[in-house]
Motif scaffolding. Structure first.
Motif, PDB file in Angstrom:
ATOM      1  N   ASP A 124      -7.746 -28.742 -13.671  1.00  0.00           N
ATOM      2  CA  ASP A 124      -7.608 -27.620 -12.580  1.00  0.00           C
ATOM      3  C   ASP A 124      -9.125 -27.626 -11.565  1.00  0.00           C
ATOM      4  OD1 ASP A 124      -8.412 -24.726 -12.727  1.00  0.00           O
ATOM      5  OD2 ASP A 124     -10.228 -25.097 -14.578  1.00  0.00           O
ATOM      6  N   ASN A 176     -18.092 -27.588 -13.349  1.00  0.00           N
ATOM      7  CA  ASN A 176     -17.973 -26.054 -12.926  1.00  0.00           C
ATOM      8  C   ASN A 176     -18.439 -25.875 -11.987  1.00  0.00           C
ATOM      9  OD1 ASN A 176     -14.592 -26.109 -14.135  1.00  0.00           O
ATOM     10  ND2 ASN A 176     -15.912 -25.527 -15.797  1.00  0.00           N
ATOM     11  N   SER A 187      -6.934 -21.209  -6.946  1.00  0.00           N
ATOM     12  CA  SER A 187      -6.275 -22.028  -8.691  1.00  0.00           C
ATOM     13  C   SER A 187      -7.956 -22.599  -9.619  1.00  0.00           C
ATOM     14  CB  SER A 187      -6.102 -23.773  -8.266  1.00  0.00           C
ATOM     15  OG  SER A 187      -4.691 -22.712  -7.061  1.00  0.00           O
ATOM     16  N   HIS A 188      -9.466 -22.208  -8.805  1.00  0.00           N
ATOM     17  CA  HIS A 188      -9.973 -22.430  -9.878  1.00  0.00           C
ATOM     18  C   HIS A 188     -10.008 -21.815 -11.195  1.00  0.00           C
ATOM     19  CE1 HIS A 188     -14.139 -23.529 -10.295  1.00  0.00           C
ATOM     20  NE2 HIS A 188     -13.970 -24.367 -11.117  1.00  0.00           N
ATOM     21  N   GLY A 189     -10.125 -22.147 -11.771  1.00  0.00           N
ATOM     22  CA  GLY A 189     -10.717 -21.115 -13.139  1.00  0.00           C
ATOM     23  C   GLY A 189      -9.740 -19.877 -13.376  1.00  0.00           C
ATOM     24  N   LEU A 190      -8.233 -20.302 -13.280  1.00  0.00           N
ATOM     25  CA  LEU A 190      -7.009 -19.296 -13.221  1.00  0.00           C
ATOM     26  C   LEU A 190      -7.019 -18.879 -15.124  1.00  0.00           C
ATOM     27  CD1 LEU A 190      -3.695 -20.305 -11.359  1.00  0.00           C
ATOM     28  CD2 LEU A 190      -5.475 -17.864 -12.044  1.00  0.00           C
ATOM     29  N   GLN A 191      -6.816 -18.045 -15.519  1.00  0.00           N
ATOM     30  CA  GLN A 191      -6.773 -17.783 -16.796  1.00  0.00           C
ATOM     31  C   GLN A 191      -5.010 -18.237 -17.119  1.00  0.00           C
ATOM     32  OE1 GLN A 191      -8.585 -17.016 -19.283  1.00  0.00           O
ATOM     33  NE2 GLN A 191      -9.677 -15.462 -18.349  1.00  0.00           N
ATOM     34  N   TYR A 239      -8.587 -14.622 -14.263  1.00  0.00           N
ATOM     35  CA  TYR A 239      -9.548 -15.603 -13.744  1.00  0.00           C
ATOM     36  C   TYR A 239     -10.859 -15.579 -15.009  1.00  0.00           C
ATOM     37  CZ  TYR A 239      -7.959 -16.599  -9.327  1.00  0.00           C
ATOM     38  OH  TYR A 239      -6.955 -16.846  -8.531  1.00  0.00           O
ATOM     39  N   LYS A 240     -11.145 -16.745 -14.490  1.00  0.00           N
ATOM     40  CA  LYS A 240     -11.881 -17.305 -16.021  1.00  0.00           C
ATOM     41  C   LYS A 240     -13.494 -16.703 -15.773  1.00  0.00           C
ATOM     42  CE  LYS A 240      -8.884 -20.837 -17.825  1.00  0.00           C
ATOM     43  NZ  LYS A 240      -8.854 -22.632 -17.893  1.00  0.00           N
ATOM     44  N   ALA A 261     -14.733 -19.024 -12.868  1.00  0.00           N
ATOM     45  CA  ALA A 261     -13.846 -19.412 -11.716  1.00  0.00           C
ATOM     46  C   ALA A 261     -15.241 -19.396 -10.136  1.00  0.00           C
ATOM     47  CB  ALA A 261     -13.029 -18.251 -11.486  1.00  0.00           C
TER      48      ALA A 261
END
Length: 1325
Positions: free
Chosen positions: A365, A769, A827-831, A934-935, A938
């Motif tokens: 990720d 992260n 793309s960072h932290g995509l569910q 997103y998480k 993210a």
């Protein structure tokens, strides 16, 4: 503690630092893998379940033979080393990345080898070499525990089968499966052999019927990658355990020997040391050679093929995200190490994890460049492998010999010739360049020994058994044998001894050893194979190194060194330009530019230049030293002028030389290490039992000897180097401060070089992260700042300040880099991963929601939609502006096939429209959607960072980009043109049939017939009515618009038409161009023209809501304004006449602008028509020159134009020719007069009615193109007609002025002037 640290002083000089055994701890028993539990915790957290409850439950779905159990480091020797502290968690994880694996007698129990590396925080590396084998489980508790687990699994299996009778219904699941779920499933059951997988799951484990085996690993940790040597040593250790006759010495002797008595080979030397059965050779390159690389490149080429490997190499150079995928850990390592080895003289600067343990899957990720290896499950379908981000990913499926490349991928320079040269090297070693086959040799040597191995074994055994001093022999034994061989006295003595029964054991052993070792040239086949691999390795690497030496032969000329000392340079590193990129690129051959423009923006290139600059204050970095030496050597052989821009391929000339160096080292061994020997051990411990690795005696392995020759020698060298470094320290800079600066300078937002393997708590993952978020924000700030500074610099040059420091190629590279950054942020932290582009996926979700709302409300989408209208665009209807509208434009472009392509096109379009920040703000304003996608951690859910990010993007509105128009050149674009008449002086409409032709840098629209008398009325901001004629048309992208041809057929009663201007707008980008006219079209009025060529100016939007206000790009040249004379009467009657100095300056400036145009790169020159015919152009300046001193209209009683003067000149010349007056005139004058008459008559005779000013414009353009203006000018100045039409003080009658004008115009002869067809059509010369 003293025992622990003894011998650590010589540790840097030792061949191996640690010997480690990992496996099952009988005392603690079976424990579920803690890392697998952590993974379950992360997944539960992601899915919104209670992580604690999930982690507490047991997983009985899987058979216990497929589950992972916790492995432990059972022993490691020595306890610790100061220079390389032992990291137990990392070593355990990488020795057994899948934890413990259980098997039964039905499964394959073949051992396997793999290697790994650990990168420390300072970037230095330690290598690990692991031999994994299977050992029978003897503990009854473990066997009964496995039996119980299997019964529970069976019960679970039966229950689920009863609950779900339909297999199809049980297998159905939602399409949006987690990327991490698919990744974890791909990692299940990797070690299970395919031939037995199905049968095992059915039969399971029965403690009565089955024998249980568990994996165990032996590992060597070494400071340098001597892979072959370590592999052979570990294989011999395993044979010693598994074979029936026990080894000649206890295992501790061999381990002690390799840890404490075998030194690292010195630079440029070879070393021989002894394993259990055979001697082992290794060699180290010299100072001027390529650095050590022992991983077999031949295997990497065999697995991927030359073409795929060159493509992968290019991706690595451009710092894309690289994911290697294979079932075999060693294949991952061979390809990863092979490809990074080939980067010489550059080094990979980002996350590097050739073997990614299952617990670190969240690192995929990471929104940064990485090179990682992921183990696959046999039979896993690639299409089911969902990865967090793929927009900039290079996916390498090693087992299936294929590679998936990112889009918009520049090719490596001279790619086909490069591939050809590599293929020739491979073929010379008997290897196919096609690839697609596995390694021909088995992963580890089989326990069944070959005849050769038996010979070698007996030789070494005898040598060791008869060695009464327990080894400690140097290379002198072989020297003695060589001395005595062939000696007749010795032979007679030997024969006599044999007859009498006396044994000369030592000598026989020597002779037998020599005999057994003989292969090709006195080497065994194993050694011969290693030599062949080493030679192939170095020759392939030399070919790659030679490409860089050719491409960067003159790189030093472009390094900018502007700091007085190291401290000031390190302090100001971020603000400085260290490399003149624009000049470097302008010096390169055209085919190299797409690749090089991207490559010189990478971190590895920046670090290389940093090292070069620092080398003026401290010792050169080793790779740089070797590379600079290569360039110097190449210059001696082949002098290359820095200005020479040649793309001719030059083959490598170092191949034989480099291979010979290796062969010489291995032919004559420089050093033989001390033999293994008996140690002072306790008797009765570590009893030999075949098939089981014994428990070693820790006390004898805890520390090495207090001294020996090589350790003293190398340690004194170390001390000398240390003293030298300490002396220099106070002169240069405190080391800690320097390291701090260097980390900041080199990382620049890449805060994480290497994931820390030892601490994987959720808190640490959250911290990681957070570092990613900070790094992305910093990278965004730097990229937007660079784009802004470079673009503004270029615009300053267009205004006449300084020199250009950015090319269109560089600009395109920077924008491509911005697209990549936005993809990484999204793309960072995509569910849930959907499609290859995270940004486009988000946009599609947004579009679906907005369109649903629109249907429910039955009204237009209100969010983010505005009417945007510019001040000067009277008559152009307001353009709809919204995120959705721009998406629809992109979706209608059939040329773009992929989601990644659509996302990049949308970014470029938004940037060109100065709406990127506004659009993204609108997209992120739907917080419910963002939370769904997103998480928590993210980037897009960090409010403060998100706001700063949008602000940085907003700053790009200060400059004009044409990054959409200039890239998508083949798409169909809708345009709207509006013709605005001057109502006060003429009719608003015309009875004739008007037509229009719009031209741009990429082509023209063709003639567009306009329906007459179609009047539209609009109101301006003061509610004044305006009438105009409007036409909408669609054609292939015209690029930046340059000219409009406007005309009519002069039919009807109201044919005469006074046009104010023409407005043309690109309906996708919203770019509007104004083409001023201010002239009549019609016969008997003005100059009688029925068509005019108008020059465009880009209209800068004034109504921007955000940013860009008060900052704009300077306008391009345009059509001469309405102030320009309609006829000569208006000029002479009133208005300010330009002075002679102003006229001469305007001609000089016009010519200067044309010369500057040709000095730009060809793809960036823009329109020459603007420089010839626009305001301030050559035609306009020469018209001023010809109007100076023109006799007033009172004499002629009618409107007179410059063209009338040319017609009279031609009439006079033709008349004199007929009467014979010119017979005595010199020949050149006759030629010049003939060409002038021919051109003027051709323009007069053409069917187009372009008016007298239009004819003059065309004559000037044709004269400039055909280099005739300087020949015609003296003819005009000397002709008697000039007396009647010009005042005495006219510039045309001043010989000095005419002479200087000739000089100025002659400077244009060096350049190939080409004219648009809109100017020259219908002219027949």
């Amino acid at each position: 503690m003293s025992a622990t640290m003894s011998g650590s002083g010589s540790a840097p000089c030792r061949f191996a630092h640690y010997f480690i055994v990992c496996g099952l701890d009988d005392e603690t028993g079976l424990e579920p893998d803690a890392l697998a539990a952590l993974y379950q915790w992360l997944e539960a957290d992601r899915q919104g379940k209670d992580p604690e409850a999930t982690a507490a439950g047991e997983n009985f779905d899987q058979s216990p033979l497929k589950r992972t159990f916790k492995s432990k480091v059972l022993a490691h020797y020595p306890e610790n080393i100061e220079c390389n502290p032992f990291d137990q968690d990392a070593v355990n994880m990488l020795c057994m990345p899948k934890g413990l694996s259980f098997r039964t007698q039905r499964d394959s129990l073949a051992p396997h080898f793999h290697s790994f590396l650990i990168t420390r925080e300072d970037g230095s590396r330690t290598y690990g070499f692991v031999h994994t084998f299977y050992e029978e489980v003897t503990s009854p508790q473990i066997c009964s525990a496995m039996q119980t687990l299997h019964q529970m699994h069976q019960a679970e299996h039966n229950t689920s089968a009863q609950n779900c009778p339909s297999s199809s219904s049980s297998s159905s699941s939602s399409s949006s499966s987690s990327s991490m779920d698919s990744l974890s499933s791909s990692l299940d059951d990797v070690d299970s052999p395919s031939t037995h997988g199905g049968r095992r799951s059915c039969e399971g484990y029965d403690s009565v019927r089955d024998t249980l085996y568990v994996s165990k690993a032996m590992c060597l940790i070494a400071p340098m990658p001597f892979m072959h040597a370590c592999k052979r040593f570990l294989a011999q250790m395993h044979r010693a355990v598994s074979c029936s006759p026990p080894p000649p010495l206890p295992l501790e002797s061999y381990i002690y020997n390799v840890l404490y008595e075998v030194p690292l080979p010195a630079s440029g030397r070879s070393l021989k040391f002894h394993g259990v059965y055979e001697p082992i050779l290794c060699q180290r390159p010299g100072v001027g050679e390529l650095p050590l690389a022992d991983f077999p490149l031949a295997d990497a080429f065999r697995l991927l093929g030359v073409e795929n490997l060159v493509q992968l190499f290019t991706c690595v150079l451009l710092e894309m995200q690289i994911l290697l995928y294979s079932q075999d850990y060693q294949r991952l390592m061979v390809v990863a190490e092979g490809i990074t080895t080939l980067l010489f003289p550059f080094q990979w600067q980002h996350v590097y994890v050739p073997i990614l343990p299952a617990s670190l899957l969240h690192f995929l990720d990471a929104p940064v460049p990485y090179l990682m290896g992921l183990q696959s499950k046999e039979g896993t379908d690639r299409s089911k492998l969902e990865l967090p981000q793929e927009a900039n990913l290079c996916f390498v499926d090693i087992d299936n010999h294929c590679i998936e490349l990112p889009e918009d991928f520049p090719q490596f320079p001279n790619r086909s010739e490069f591939i050809q040269e590599l293929s020739e090297v491979l073929l010379s070693f008997g290897q196919s360049p096609e690839g697609g086959s596995g390694s021909p040799e088995p992963a580890v040597m089989s326990s069944q020994t070959s005849t050769l191995e038996k010979e070698l074994k007996s030789t070494s055994l005898r040598e060791l058994a008869d060695d009464k001093r327990n080894g400690n022999l140097g290379g002198e034994a072989l020297d003695v044998l060589e001395l005595l061989q062939g000696n007749p006295t010795l032979e007679r003595l030997q024969a006599l001894a044999k007859r009498t029964g006396v044994k000369v054991a030592r000598l026989e052993a020597l002779a037998a050893g020599q005999k057994g070792d003989e292969g090709v040239g006195g080497r065994s086949p194993v050694e011969e194979e290693e030599l062949r691999n080493a030679k192939l390795n170095v020759q392939l690497r030399e070919v790659f190194a030679a490409r860089f030496a050719t491409m960067f032969a003159d790189y030093e000329s472009f390094v900018i060194q502007n700091s007085p000392d190291l401290e000031s340079w390190l302090t100001n590193r971020e603000q400085m330009h260290n490399f003149d990129k624009a000049s470097f690129l302008s010096d390169q051959p055209e085919p190299y530019l797409p690749f090089l423009s991207h490559f010189i923006e990478t971190q590895m290139f920046a670090t290389f230049i940093d090292n070069k600059i620092m080398s003026q204050w401290e010792e050169k970095e080793p790779l740089l030293r070797v590379f600079d030496g290569r360039i110097e050597k190449a210059r001696l052989y082949n002098v290359r002028a820095p200005s020479l821009r040649s793309s001719v391929y030059q083959k490598c000339t170092f191949l034989k030389e480099s291979a010979q160096a290796i062969e010489q080292r291995l032919r004559k061994i420089d050093h033989t290490a001390i033999h293994p020997h008996l140690l002072d051990m306790k008797i009765g411990q570590g009893k030999y039992q075949q098939g089981f690795f014994p428990k070693l005696q820790a006390d004898v392995l805890a520390s090495g000897p207090t001294s020996n020759k090589w350790s003293n020698r190398t340690c004194s060298t170390q001390r000398r180097v240390e003293r030298h470094r300490q002396q220099n320290e106070h002169l240069v800079l405190d080391n800690e401060l320097k390291e701090k600066y260097m980390q900041e300078a080199r990382n620049l937002g890449k805060n994480l070089r290497q994931p820390k393997l030892s601490d994987l708590s959720p808190a640490v993952i959250a911290q990681t992260n957070w570092k990613f978020v900070e790094g992305l924000l910093k990278e965004c700030k730097m990229k937007t700042k660079r784009m802004l500074v470079e673009k503004m610099g270029r615009e300053a040059v267009e205004l006449g300040h300084g020199e250009a420091n950015i090319t269109g190629l560089e600009e395109n590279t920077l924008i491509a880099s911005l697209c990549d950054l936005l993809e990484r942020i999204w793309s960072h932290g995509l569910q849930v991963k959907q499609g290859k582009s995270a940004l486009w996926s988000h946009l599609l979700h947004y579009q679906a929601r907005e369109e649903k709302n629109e249907q429910q409300a039955e009204s237009p989408v209100s969010n983010g939609q505005e009417r945007r209208k510019t001040e000067s665009s009277v008559g152009l209807p307001g353009l709809r502006v919204s995120v959705i509208q721009d998406m629809r434009h992109i979706q209608s472009m059939a040329e773009i096939k992929t989601d990644v392509g659509r996302a990049r096109a949308w970014i470029r379009l938004s940037l060109e429209k100065k709406l990127l920040s506004q659009h993204l703000k609108q997209l992120l304003s739907n917080q419910a959607l963002t939370k769904k996608l997103y998480k928590r951690y993210a980037f897009l859910r960090c409010e403060e960072e998100k706001e700063q990010f949008l602000f940085h993007l907003l700053s790009l509105n200060a400059v004009d980009y044409f990054c959409f128009t200039s890239v998508f050149t083949t798409i169909m674009i809708p345009y709207r043109a509006v013709i605005i008449p001057i109502k006060k002086l003429s009719n608003a409409m015309t009875t004739s049939n008007p037509w229009l032709c719009v031209s741009g840098e990429l082509g023209d629209s063709g003639i567009l017939q306009i329906t007459k008398n179609i009047l539209e009325m609009t109101f301006d901001s003061a509610f004044r009515p305006h009438t105009h004629i409007s036409i909408a048309f669609k054609c292939q992208n015209l690029g930046k618009l340059t000219t409009v041809q406007l005309g009519h057929d002069n039919s009807g009663l109201l044919a005469k038409w006074l046009v104010d201007c023409v407005m043309v707008r690109n309906e996708i980008t919203g770019h509007t161009y104004k083409f001023p006219c201010g002239r009549w079209l019609g016969k008997g009025v003005d100059d009688g023209s029925l068509e005019r060529v108008l020059i465009g100016e880009f209209v800068v939007p004034c109504g921007d809501d955000e940013g860009g206000r008060g900052s704009k790009t300077p306008p391009l040249q345009r059509s001469p304004s309405q102030i320009r004379r309609i006829s000569i009467t208006s000029l002479t009657g009133r208005g300010n006449k330009p002075t002679t100095v102003q006229i001469q300056e305007s001609i000089g400036e016009a010519v200067n602008n044309i010369i500057k145009h040709f000095h730009k790169p060809e793809k960036e020159r823009g329109s020459l028509t603007v420089l010839l015919c626009g305001e301030g152009g050559l035609v306009w300046a020469l018209e001023q020159f010809f109007h100076h001193g023109f006799r007033s209209a009172r004499i002629f009683q009618k409107n007179v134009f410059v063209w009338d003067f040319f017609e009279r000149i031609v009439a006079f010349l033709e008349n004199r020719d007929q009467t014979g007056d010119l017979q005595e005139s010199p020949e050149p004058l006759s030629l010049n007069s003939e060409s002038l008459c021919r051109y003027v008559n051709a323009i007069n005779n053409m069917p187009r009615n372009i008016g007298k000013d239009g004819k003059f414009q065309l004559l000037v353009c044709l004269g400039a193109r055909d280099r005739l203006l300087p020949q015609w000018l003296p003819l005009l100045a000397e002709c008697p007609v000039i007396m009647r039409m010009y005042e005495e003080n006219a510039l045309l009658r001043d010989k000095l002025t005419v002479s200087s004008l000739l000089g100025v115009l002659e400077t244009l002869h060096d350049f190939p002037i080409t004219l648009e067809t809109s100017l020259t059509k219908s002219v027949e010369l």
